[in-house]
Scaffold this motif. Structure first.
Motif, short mmCIF file in Angstrom:
data_model
loop_
_atom_site.label_atom_id
_atom_site.label_comp_id
_atom_site.label_asym_id
_atom_site.label_seq_id
_atom_site.Cartn_x
_atom_site.Cartn_y
_atom_site.Cartn_z
N MET A 80 1.05 -1.34 0.62
CA MET A 80 0.02 0.32 0.15
C MET A 80 1.24 1.16 -0.11
N ILE A 81 1.87 1.48 0.72
CA ILE A 81 2.66 2.31 0.49
C ILE A 81 3.18 2.42 -0.49
N CYS A 82 3.45 1.96 -1.53
CA CYS A 82 4.34 2.19 -2.91
C CYS A 82 3.04 2.12 -3.54
N VAL A 83 1.94 2.22 -3.23
CA VAL A 83 0.93 2.56 -4.32
C VAL A 83 0.37 3.22 -3.90
N TYR A 84 0.43 3.65 -2.74
CA TYR A 84 -0.38 5.15 -2.58
C TYR A 84 0.62 5.90 -2.17
N HIS A 120 -3.74 3.81 -11.81
CA HIS A 120 -3.63 3.24 -9.96
C HIS A 120 -3.91 2.21 -10.19
N GLU A 121 -5.37 1.83 -10.61
CA GLU A 121 -5.53 1.07 -11.34
C GLU A 121 -5.00 -0.28 -11.56
N PHE A 122 -3.91 0.14 -12.09
CA PHE A 122 -2.61 -1.02 -12.77
C PHE A 122 -1.80 -1.84 -11.91
N LEU A 123 -1.91 -0.22 -11.11
CA LEU A 123 -0.49 -0.55 -10.17
C LEU A 123 -1.41 -1.63 -8.67
N ILE A 124 -2.69 -1.44 -8.31
CA ILE A 124 -3.04 -2.43 -7.33
C ILE A 124 -3.34 -3.67 -8.26
N SER A 125 -3.36 -3.98 -9.25
CA SER A 125 -3.66 -4.88 -10.18
C SER A 125 -2.93 -5.36 -10.35
N ARG A 126 -1.48 -5.15 -10.65
CA ARG A 126 0.32 -6.47 -10.23
C ARG A 126 0.73 -6.29 -9.08
N VAL A 127 -0.04 -4.97 -8.36
CA VAL A 127 1.31 -5.22 -7.45
C VAL A 127 0.12 -6.71 -5.94
N CYS A 128 -1.31 -7.17 -6.14
CA CYS A 128 -1.33 -8.29 -5.58
C CYS A 128 -0.81 -9.35 -6.76
N GLN A 129 -0.98 -9.47 -8.12
CA GLN A 129 -0.57 -10.22 -8.12
C GLN A 129 1.19 -11.28 -7.60
N GLN A 130 1.71 -10.24 -6.90
CA GLN A 130 2.23 -10.62 -6.55
C GLN A 130 2.40 -10.90 -4.86
N LEU A 131 1.35 -9.55 -4.35
CA LEU A 131 0.73 -10.60 -2.63
C LEU A 131 0.08 -11.32 -3.02
N ASN A 132 -0.70 -12.69 -4.41
CA ASN A 132 -1.45 -13.38 -3.95
C ASN A 132 0.57 -13.74 -4.35
N VAL A 133 1.34 -14.48 -4.82
CA VAL A 133 2.47 -15.53 -4.52
C VAL A 133 2.45 -15.77 -3.33
N ALA A 167 -5.98 2.51 7.83
CA ALA A 167 -5.15 3.27 7.88
C ALA A 167 -3.89 4.38 7.40
N ILE A 168 -4.08 3.95 6.35
CA ILE A 168 -3.33 4.27 5.22
C ILE A 168 -3.65 5.96 4.49
N GLY A 169 -5.24 5.43 4.33
CA GLY A 169 -5.37 6.65 3.84
C GLY A 169 -5.97 7.81 5.19
N ASN A 170 -5.93 7.72 6.76
CA ASN A 170 -5.86 8.36 7.29
C ASN A 170 -4.22 8.77 7.52
N ARG A 171 -3.61 9.28 6.55
CA ARG A 171 -2.47 9.57 6.72
C ARG A 171 -2.01 10.27 5.08
N LEU A 172 -2.91 10.63 4.35
CA LEU A 172 -2.39 10.45 4.00
C LEU A 172 -2.92 12.54 3.34
N PRO A 173 -2.54 13.29 2.62
CA PRO A 173 -3.15 15.11 2.87
C PRO A 173 -4.29 14.22 2.06
N ILE A 174 -5.23 15.50 2.24
CA ILE A 174 -6.90 15.80 1.86
C ILE A 174 -6.44 15.43 0.03
#
Length: 247
Positions: A80-84, A120-133, A167-174
């Motif tokens: 999530m830090i990578c994506v956001y 954004h959608e590409f990054l989520i899709s690609r990182v989830c492929q790795q998380l799935n492994v 938790a990630i969303g709470n740290r991001l600026p508006i």
């Protein structure tokens, strides 16, 4: 110019000091004392034994659930830090090695390499492929060593995913805020996880979102434990109390 992997290490530590990363050489053999997708069994058994020694009163359900939460939390936050924050993801997140020490999993080693950028959608899709492994390997090892149903691990991970997004969303600026419900759907569907956490989510205009898990971490089984603030058992307990009062 600061490398992306160094930015990841620095940003992760600023979020949670325990997310203390170091770079590994790409040609190194995996350290079997560490937890990795290629060799999860040894580190998992050591972790499980340490939990059993530290909390013998809880029983195997707690050791199983606590172990699963510990092996998943770092990959989720790093992704999530990578994506956001970085807006880029490493090619080799699936080669992550996590450090086991006592009854904790904290600290990690990640080899550098190619990083992907995209929408954004590409990054989520690609990182989830790795998380799935990673998570499929960990789930298989958990079921083989400690029992439990795969659905249990998917449900726990779905709740963990929602908690991390909040938790990630709470740290991001508006200006960088995201649609929590839609993003959870994107992550959960890419990881084939249940959408039940959405039923426990209540969005608020001014305050942080309120989230009640649909799974229990079983922390209350410990001698020093109690029900967590977002525990589904607490909601059930309060509902029963109201019903008794009304009668």
């Amino acid at each position: 110019m600061e490398r992306l992997i160094d930015r990841l290490f620095n940003t992760a530590r600023s979020y949670i000091p325990a997310l203390d990363g170091e770079e590994g050489r790409s040609d190194e053999m995996p350290n079997t004392a560490n937890l990795s997708a290629k060799n999860p069994e040894q580190a998992l058994r050591v972790l499980h034994n340490k939990l059993q020694e530290a909390h013998p009163e809880t029983g195997s359900p707690y050791w199983r659930v606590r172990s699963w939460g510990l092996v998943c939390w770092q990959p989720v936050y790093l992704a999530m830090i990578c994506v956001y924050q970085l807006k880029a993801i490493p090619q080799r997140l699936q080669d992550l090695e996590q450090k086991q020490s006592g009854e904790m999993i904290a600290g990690y080693c990640l080899p550098d390499g190619i990083w992907y950028e995209g929408n954004h959608e590409f990054l989520i899709s690609r990182v989830c492929q790795q998380l799935n492994v990673l998570f499929q390997s960990f789930a298989n090892a958990h079921v083989d060593a400690f029992g439990g149903q795969p659905a249990l691990y998917r449900g726990l991970l779905a709740d963990q995913l929602m908690s991390a997004l909040i938790a990630i969303g709470n740290r991001l600026p508006i200006e960088q805020k995201f649609d929590l419900e839609q993003d959870f759907r994107d992550w959960a569907e890419a990881m084939t996880l249940p959408l039940k956490p959405l039923a426990g989510l209540r969005l608020q205009e001014t305050d942080a979102p309120v989230f009640v898990r649909h799974t229990c971490c079983l922390h209350f089984r410990r001698d020093d434990g109690k029900l967590c603030a977002n525990c589904p058992r607490l909601r059930t307990k309060n509902t029963k109390k109201k019903q008794l009062i009304s009668h």
